[in-house]
Enzyme design. Structure first.
Site, PDB file in Angstrom:
ATOM      1  N   HIS A  29     -20.431  23.052  16.437  1.00 50.73           N
ATOM      2  CA  HIS A  29     -20.834  23.578  15.129  1.00 50.73           C
ATOM      3  C   HIS A  29     -22.140  22.987  14.597  1.00 50.73           C
ATOM      4  O   HIS A  29     -22.287  22.741  13.393  1.00 50.73           O
ATOM      5  CB  HIS A  29     -19.725  23.380  14.104  1.00 50.73           C
ATOM      6  CG  HIS A  29     -18.484  24.179  14.373  1.00 50.73           C
ATOM      7  ND1 HIS A  29     -18.517  25.470  14.850  1.00 50.73           N
ATOM      8  CD2 HIS A  29     -17.167  23.855  14.227  1.00 50.73           C
ATOM      9  CE1 HIS A  29     -17.269  25.927  14.976  1.00 50.73           C
ATOM     10  NE2 HIS A  29     -16.435  24.960  14.620  1.00 50.73           N
TER      11      HIS A  29
ATOM     12  N   HIS B 214     -16.552  29.170   8.421  1.00 52.65           N
ATOM     13  CA  HIS B 214     -15.381  28.494   8.990  1.00 52.65           C
ATOM     14  C   HIS B 214     -14.285  28.325   7.938  1.00 52.65           C
ATOM     15  O   HIS B 214     -13.832  27.211   7.664  1.00 52.65           O
ATOM     16  CB  HIS B 214     -15.807  27.134   9.544  1.00 52.65           C
ATOM     17  CG  HIS B 214     -14.882  26.553  10.568  1.00 52.65           C
ATOM     18  ND1 HIS B 214     -13.618  26.092  10.254  1.00 52.65           N
ATOM     19  CD2 HIS B 214     -15.033  26.355  11.900  1.00 52.65           C
ATOM     20  CE1 HIS B 214     -13.040  25.622  11.351  1.00 52.65           C
ATOM     21  NE2 HIS B 214     -13.885  25.770  12.360  1.00 52.65           N
TER      22      HIS B 214
ATOM     23  N   GLU C 181     -13.445  33.141  13.102  1.00 51.42           N
ATOM     24  CA  GLU C 181     -14.872  32.838  13.035  1.00 51.42           C
ATOM     25  C   GLU C 181     -15.648  33.876  13.844  1.00 51.42           C
ATOM     26  O   GLU C 181     -15.695  33.803  15.073  1.00 51.42           O
ATOM     27  CB  GLU C 181     -15.129  31.438  13.580  1.00 51.42           C
ATOM     28  CG  GLU C 181     -14.288  30.351  12.932  1.00 51.42           C
ATOM     29  CD  GLU C 181     -14.133  29.137  13.829  1.00 51.42           C
ATOM     30  OE1 GLU C 181     -15.160  28.616  14.311  1.00 51.42           O
ATOM     31  OE2 GLU C 181     -12.979  28.712  14.069  1.00 51.42           O
TER      32      GLU C 181
END
Length: 347
Positions: free
Chosen positions: A103, A173, A304
């Site tokens: 991420h 997220h 996501e």
């Protein structure tokens, strides 16, 4: 539209909170820290509101716990070995999950204060990710317009430009629980995907594309999370995998639909991205959340929308490289409905 100060970062920057509402009583609270969806109250079949996204009462909770409702980037999901080759040059990234990057690294987009401008029905957030940040090349200018519609849709429109070739793969997220509490094992899930990208033990895709048929990944007809999870070799291991959306990556397409039977709440995820990561909060271990709640394993799910994990190292996956003169664009819509039927329609 209401704007308040939510807290202050150690460096002195203010985290601002924006409150949106629509004609149906839906209330959404956004932070300019990480473009975080901090709160989302939607009605059940009786009209009762409940917060369906997990979060914290104060900024400290978000500083101590990563990726709660925030935008992830410069690349969402995992990059194997925290490195990639682009135009003959190898770029070494920060590794924040063992030898891999997850991420966007230690100080990705979720950790930044974004500039916020109020727009009709929403807020436009912008951020300049500078050349070399977390190891990525190029100055990347990013915008995310978040709007709440009177159709109970929370819409995120992303755009980005760069002055050097660079990978870009953004997502939001959010940790959702349509019951508002307890676990999500009884939630019924439909995912519009005939195939998925299998991974190794470190959750890096192998590069293969496999059919979901006859596997725990098969949600092409609605099934409860619990019933499918029981098919895993390791009991209650949970989900953390990328599904390839049927017809995805071109236009706004239905990726998934989740229904919570008791409340009748339904959440649809629509996206222009080719994939969606389904995650069941496998790492939760009593995290202290909003109003003193304890967030336990399987206490929420994530959908996501994204390009595939490690795409930058998999030539057979759709490219995530953005070049100067191009504009990165993508849209994700979370739509909330109420149904009284015991079954989900896949139409």
């Amino acid at each position: 539209m209401q704007k308040t100060i939510f807290g202050q970062l150690p460096g002195g920057q203010n985290a601002e909170q924006f409150t949106l509402s629509n004609t149906n009583g839906v209330i959404c609270k956004l932070l300019n820290y990480g473009v975080t969806i901090a709160s989302l109250e939607v009605p059940d079949s009786k009209g009762n509101l409940a917060n369906v996204i997990l979060g914290f009462d104060n900024l400290e909770g978000y500083l101590q716990n990563t990726f709660f409702g925030s935008v992830c980037g410069r690349t969402a999901n995992r990059i194997g070995g925290a490195k990639f080759s682009l135009d003959g040059k190898i770029y070494k990234l920060t590794a924040n999950e063992g030898e891999n990057q997850l991420h966007g690294g230690f100080h990705g987009f979720d950790k930044q204060i974004w500039r916020a401008v109020e727009k009709s029905g929403g807020v436009e957030f912008s951020y300049l990710s500078r050349d070399g940040e977390e190891g990525f090349p190029g100055n990347l200018e990013v915008k995310v317009l978040v709007t709440l519609t009177n159709e109970n849709e929370l819409r995120l429109d992303y755009s980005a430009t760069t002055d050097k070739p660079t990978p870009v793969n953004l997502t939001s997220h959010g940790y959702f629980n349509l019951a508002g509490n307890d676990d999500i094992l009884s939630h019924e899930v439909f995912i519009a995907a005939d195939s998925y990208t299998p991974t190794d033990l470190k959750l890096i895709p192998t590069g293969e594309i496999k059919s979901v048929k006859g596997t725990p990944m098969d949600f092409i007809t609605p099934k409860t999370i619990d019933s499918q999870m029981k098919q895993f070799p390791t009991a209650a291991s949970g989900y953390d995998g990328n599904f390839i959306i049927n017809g995805g990556g071109k236009n706004l397409t239905l990726a998934a639909r989740v229904r919570e039977p008791k409340s009748g709440r339904v959440m649809e995820t629509w996206t222009t991205q080719p994939g969606v990561q389904f995650y069941t909060a496998n790492h939760f271990n009593g995290i202290r959340g909003r109003n003193g709640a304890r967030y336990e394993k399987f206490g929420a799910f994530c959908l996501e929308s994204q390009h595939f994990p490690d795409s930058v190292n998999k030539p057979n996956f759709p490219s995530i490289i953005l070049r100067p003169g191009e504009i990165y664009r993508q849209t994700c819509v979370y739509k909330f409905l109420v149904v009284h039927s015991s079954e989900l329609s896949t139409k």
